[in-house]
Design a protein around this motif. Structure first.
Motif, PDB file in Angstrom:
ATOM      1  N   GLY A  71       0.793  -1.230   0.000  1.00  0.00           N
ATOM      2  CA  GLY A  71       0.000   0.000   0.000  1.00  0.00           C
ATOM      3  C   GLY A  71       0.823   1.275   0.000  1.00  0.00           C
ATOM      4  O   GLY A  71       0.346   2.328  -0.421  1.00  0.00           O
ATOM      5  N   ASN A  74       2.204   4.315  -3.688  1.00  0.00           N
ATOM      6  CA  ASN A  74       1.014   5.072  -4.064  1.00  0.00           C
ATOM      7  C   ASN A  74       1.265   6.148  -5.124  1.00  0.00           C
ATOM      8  O   ASN A  74       0.387   6.936  -5.422  1.00  0.00           O
ATOM      9  N   ASN A  75       2.485   6.172  -5.659  1.00  0.00           N
ATOM     10  CA  ASN A  75       2.701   7.046  -6.816  1.00  0.00           C
ATOM     11  C   ASN A  75       3.692   6.398  -7.787  1.00  0.00           C
ATOM     12  O   ASN A  75       4.257   5.334  -7.500  1.00  0.00           O
ATOM     13  N   VAL A 132      -0.314   9.957  -8.764  1.00  0.00           N
ATOM     14  CA  VAL A 132      -0.877   8.938  -7.875  1.00  0.00           C
ATOM     15  C   VAL A 132      -1.240   7.668  -8.652  1.00  0.00           C
ATOM     16  O   VAL A 132      -1.761   7.747  -9.762  1.00  0.00           O
ATOM     17  N   LYS A 169      -3.123   3.683  -8.006  1.00  0.00           N
ATOM     18  CA  LYS A 169      -3.929   2.912  -7.056  1.00  0.00           C
ATOM     19  C   LYS A 169      -4.402   1.628  -7.726  1.00  0.00           C
ATOM     20  O   LYS A 169      -4.328   1.501  -8.961  1.00  0.00           O
TER      21      LYS A 169
END
Lengths: 83, 154
Positions: A24, A27-28, A67, A69
């Motif tokens: 996690g 994230n970028n 970002v 995800k």
């Protein structure tokens, strides 16, 4: 997230696509590239900072701070040569 | 994007049909040469990134429309296997006057060459090779960024 490798990068990495589930904290784009390089060769070589390559996230040109995800489509490719 | 060839005359006729406000049309056609970087080229394969290509081209055309008076625009880029003499890319811009048509057409080509996700692989006598991006193309595209956007008087 789905990774795509295009043109010469597809050939040097030996694959067109792969599905990855990084931790996690990834994230970028910059963190994703670091994570990919940490897997060793061929990513550590082909995605080295000195090489000229580009990233697009969901079809838009991206930067290290962009970002990322789960569910995103992230493409890696060499500088374009159309026209 | 298409594998098939295109017809400049037919595309111009389609673009200008029924629009008497169009006073000028500029077009550009890019072709496959049989020589590049000193090597004979017997053919090339054009790859693109489906999904992003359409978006990138639409963005380039929208930027041209914000800078110049564009009454109509057509962009066709071929993909797949091509031979020397083949047509690769077509850009047509219709405007009220020639200045906007010339400028917008050149701008679209300069941006297409540096921002649209296409890649060429050449077949030469020594094997296949990916075409390297040229710094001169980056320079051609960057000179537009020093010019302020804004439409000229019609």
């Amino acid at each position: 997230m789905k990774l795509l490798y295009l043109a010469s990068l597809r050939e040097s990495l030996g694959r067109a696509t792969e599905e990855v589930a990084p931790p996690g904290s990834v994230n970028n784009v910059g963190a994703l590239v670091d994570w990919l390089r940490s897997r060793g060769e061929p990513w550590s070589v082909e995605l080295a900072a000195a090489r000229r390559w580009r990233v697009a996230v969901n079809h838009e040109i991206a930067e290290p701070a962009t970002v990322v995800k789960p569910g995103d489509e992230i493409a890696f490719f060499p500088p374009v040569t159309g026209g | 994007m298409q594998q098939d060839d295109f017809d400049l005359g037919a595309e111009v006729a389609r673009l200008r049909a029924d629009n008497p406000r169009i006073g000028a049309i500029a077009s550009f056609v890019g072709l496959v040469r049989d020589l590049n970087d000193g090597s004979a080229v017997s053919g090339l394969t054009l790859e693109h990134y489906p999904g992003m290509t359409e978006k990138a081209l639409a963005g380039i055309v929208a930027e041209a429309e914000a800078r110049w008076q564009v009454l109509g625009c057509t962009v066709v880029h071929r993909v797949g296997a091509l031979q020397p003499l083949d047509q690769i890319v077509l850009v047509i811009v219709a405007s009220g006057h020639r200045g906007d048509a010339f400028a917008a057409c050149e701008f679209i080509m300069d941006y297409l060459k540096t921002r649209a996700p296409f890649w060429k692989k050449e077949a030469t006598s020594t094997g296949e090779r990916w075409v390297e991006a040229r710094e001169s193309d980056d320079a051609a595209a960057s000179r537009w960024s020093s010019q302020k956007p804004g439409k000229q008087p019609v």
